[in-house]
Design a protein around this motif. Sequence first.
Motif, PDB file in Angstrom:
ATOM      1  N   VAL A  64       8.793 -52.862  28.284  1.00  0.00           N
ATOM      2  CA  VAL A  64       8.003 -54.096  28.220  1.00  0.00           C
ATOM      3  C   VAL A  64       6.669 -53.758  27.571  1.00  0.00           C
ATOM      4  O   VAL A  64       5.938 -52.901  28.063  1.00  0.00           O
ATOM      5  N   ASP A  65       6.362 -54.450  26.451  1.00  0.00           N
ATOM      6  CA  ASP A  65       5.099 -54.211  25.747  1.00  0.00           C
ATOM      7  C   ASP A  65       4.890 -52.729  25.461  1.00  0.00           C
ATOM      8  O   ASP A  65       3.825 -52.161  25.716  1.00  0.00           O
ATOM      9  N   ARG A 121       9.252 -49.677  31.876  1.00  0.00           N
ATOM     10  CA  ARG A 121       9.033 -50.248  33.217  1.00  0.00           C
ATOM     11  C   ARG A 121      10.129 -49.858  34.191  1.00  0.00           C
ATOM     12  O   ARG A 121       9.914 -49.813  35.389  1.00  0.00           O
ATOM     13  N   ALA A 135      13.870 -56.815  30.679  1.00  0.00           N
ATOM     14  CA  ALA A 135      12.536 -56.647  30.098  1.00  0.00           C
ATOM     15  C   ALA A 135      11.870 -58.002  29.890  1.00  0.00           C
ATOM     16  O   ALA A 135      10.675 -58.180  30.174  1.00  0.00           O
ATOM     17  N   TRP A 136      12.638 -58.974  29.408  1.00  0.00           N
ATOM     18  CA  TRP A 136      12.101 -60.321  29.205  1.00  0.00           C
ATOM     19  C   TRP A 136      11.678 -60.946  30.527  1.00  0.00           C
ATOM     20  O   TRP A 136      10.587 -61.529  30.644  1.00  0.00           O
ATOM     21  N   SER A 193       8.571 -59.368  31.760  1.00  0.00           N
ATOM     22  CA  SER A 193       7.447 -59.799  30.937  1.00  0.00           C
ATOM     23  C   SER A 193       6.972 -61.187  31.335  1.00  0.00           C
ATOM     24  O   SER A 193       5.767 -61.444  31.461  1.00  0.00           O
ATOM     25  N   GLU A 210       5.194 -60.969  34.750  1.00  0.00           N
ATOM     26  CA  GLU A 210       3.867 -60.385  34.647  1.00  0.00           C
ATOM     27  C   GLU A 210       2.886 -61.346  33.986  1.00  0.00           C
ATOM     28  O   GLU A 210       1.736 -61.483  34.409  1.00  0.00           O
ATOM     29  N   GLU A 211       3.343 -62.033  32.918  1.00  0.00           N
ATOM     30  CA  GLU A 211       2.463 -62.967  32.222  1.00  0.00           C
ATOM     31  C   GLU A 211       2.130 -64.163  33.101  1.00  0.00           C
ATOM     32  O   GLU A 211       0.996 -64.656  33.104  1.00  0.00           O
ATOM     33  N   LYS A 259      -3.191 -64.908  24.545  1.00  0.00           N
ATOM     34  CA  LYS A 259      -1.856 -64.600  24.030  1.00  0.00           C
ATOM     35  C   LYS A 259      -1.831 -64.598  22.508  1.00  0.00           C
ATOM     36  O   LYS A 259      -2.530 -65.372  21.861  1.00  0.00           O
ATOM     37  N   LEU A 310       3.866 -64.363  21.272  1.00  0.00           N
ATOM     38  CA  LEU A 310       4.124 -64.590  22.688  1.00  0.00           C
ATOM     39  C   LEU A 310       4.044 -66.076  23.028  1.00  0.00           C
ATOM     40  O   LEU A 310       4.833 -66.587  23.831  1.00  0.00           O
TER      41      LEU A 310
END
Length: 280
Positions: free
Chosen positions: A106-107, A111, A140-141, A144, A147-148, A234, A238
Motif C-alpha cells: 500500500v503506497d 503492509r 491492498a485497496w 488503503s 486508512e484514507e 489527495k 486518488l
Amino acid sequence: MTGNAHEIALLERTLTTLVARTGFPVAFGGFAKPSGTELTSFAGTRTGALRGLVIKSGQGLGGLALARRQLTATGAYHESAEIIHSYDREVGGEGILALLAVPVVVDDRVRALIYAGVRNRTEMEHSTLSLAANAARRLAWELSVHEETQRRMAVHDSQRGPQTADTGPTQYDLAELYAELREISKLVSDPELATRIDVASALLRPVAEQPAIAGGTELSPRELDVVTHLALGKRNALIATHLGLAESTVKSYLASAMRKLEATNRFEVVLMARRQGLIR
C-alpha cells in the motif's frame, strides 16, 4: 505496523476467499512489523505450527517474496534451491509441500503478507497465481480505503472543532456522510447489507447533491466533491479512484472549479472554497 481489528478482519476474509477460489486447502498471513511479518491469521490449517511465526525479509518463501516485493511460488517447497530454509519445520508441520507467497503493498509500503499452500507437490498454474495476486491487490485497496477514511475523518473532526448540543449537520456534513456510505457499499461483500447501505445513502442524496452556493459562487456536486477531496491533500489519481472517475475527468472538474473561484492553483482553489463557505 500491526493491523487493527477491522484490518485483521479484512485479512481473514481475504484468506478464506483465497482458499475458496484457488482450491488450495490452506492459506495464512499477517501484518508487517519492524521486527518482521508475524503470522496471525489462518484458513484451513490443521495445527498451530505456523501461529506466531515471524517472517524475516529474505528468509523462507515469504521472506523471498518480501525481498522481491512480488508474488513468489514453488511447487516443491522443501527441495527449492531458491529458498533459505529457515521455516521448514513449521511449514512441514502443516504438511505443506507447494506454496505461494505474495506481499500486500500500500503506497509503496509492505503492509501484509499472504500465503496459499497445498499438501502435495504440484505445478502452480497461471490462473492460481493470478487469483492470489488479485487477492493481494484487493486487500491492498481495502486497506488503503480504510486508512484514507480514518485519516479523512480525523482531519474533518479537527477542522470542525467542538460542536454545541443543538448544532445540526451542515450540507457539507451530509455530503461527506453520503460519499462515505457510497464508498463503504463498494467494500461490503454481503449483498443484503450492501443494499441496505445503498438505500440509506439514497435518503441523503437529494440534500447532499444540492449545488453549494456561497458568496455568489456555485459549484456543481462533482466539482464540490473534487475540491473537498483536494482539501484533504489527495492527489488527482486518488481522488479519481475514490469518486469512480477517470483522472482526466477529475482534472476537468478541478479546472472548472478554479475558473469559477478565480483561483490560479490547487492551494488557492481550496483557500477560496473555504473562504466562501463551500467547504470546511
